[in-house]
Structures are given as C-alpha cells and as structure tokens.
Design a protein around this motif. Structure first.
Motif: not given
Length: 152
Positions: A109-115
C-alpha cells in the motif's frame, strides 16, 4: 473432665487409626487419565482429589501407586491453570503468516501510494527552493551553528 476428653480426641486424631483412610490406595478409575479429564472436572472435585492425594503423599512414597504418582505430578506441574500454553500447536505458524501478510500488505500500500498518488517530487525538494531558503535564513541570521550568522 472436659480437658481430658479433648486430649483423648486429639490423641485419637493423631493416631494411625485416623490416617487409615489415607493408607487405602485411590482407584485407577478415579485418578486414571487425569490429564484429559482435569479441566472438565468441577472445582469441588478438583479440590477433593487434591486433598486425597495430599493425604496419600504423607505416607511413604513407596506405597503410592504409579497412577497416584502420575496424578500428583500432573496436578503439581501439569499444563493447566497458569501453566497452560498460550498458543495451541498450530497457532504459532498462523500468527506468523498473518503478521507477515500484514507487513507485506502495508508495504505494498505504501509503495502503491508513493508511486501512483504522487508521481512528481514535491517542489520543496528542487535546487532553486533550497537556495532560496538558504538565502532567507542568511538574511534572518538563523541557525548560528552552521554559519549563517557567524562573522567571517
């Protein structure tokens, strides 16, 4: 007269006649497989069994049957009450996989939101913004430890 009768009763109580009930072995049906039945027994029956085993253990230990020794050991050191294991045999791996899945999910979720949510870098990270903030700090004589307000 009353004192003598009390003394006789005390002597009778302390004699081996009073302990003759403890010299009789407990039946195997009563104490057999106590490990599987202990938690389902009512508290009164548990206390009765503990008291009967205490009375039997006051005798020489050679007179105890193997079933009585096993029952006494289980009651003293068995996995019941405060010694009950915290987790059942399959629960530790289940807890591990749930925690690992939660950590991996939060990373995803963190990586998805960041990207996907913020593809461009914030404007405060570019070089012009940093130089302008340095100039502003120099004009206000801020942060004396790094040299903005030191006289050269």
């Amino acid at each position: 007269m009353f004192m003598k009768s009390l003394q006789r009763q005390a002597i009778r109580f302390n004699s081996t006649v009073a302990k003759s009930t403890a010299s009789r072995a407990l039946s195997n049906a009563y104490i057999g497989k106590i490990e599987s039945r202990w938690t389902s027994l009512p508290k009164e029956d548990q206390q009765t069994l503990i008291e009967e085993l205490k009375a039997r253990m006051e005798l020489p230990w050679q007179e105890l049957t193997p079933a009585e020794k096993k029952a006494a050991y289980y009651i003293s050191f068995g996995e019941w009450g405060p010694r009950r294991p915290l987790y059942a045999p399959g629960q530790k791996s289940q807890i591990f996989w749930l925690v690992a899945g939660t950590v991996l999910g939060s990373i995803a979720v963190f990586v998805g939101l960041k990207v996907f949510a913020e593809p461009e870098a914030p404007k405060t990270l570019n070089r012009e913004w940093q130089e302008a903030s340095d100039e502003y700090l120099k004009s206000k004589n801020a942060n004396p430890f790094t040299g903005y307000s030191q006289i050269q």
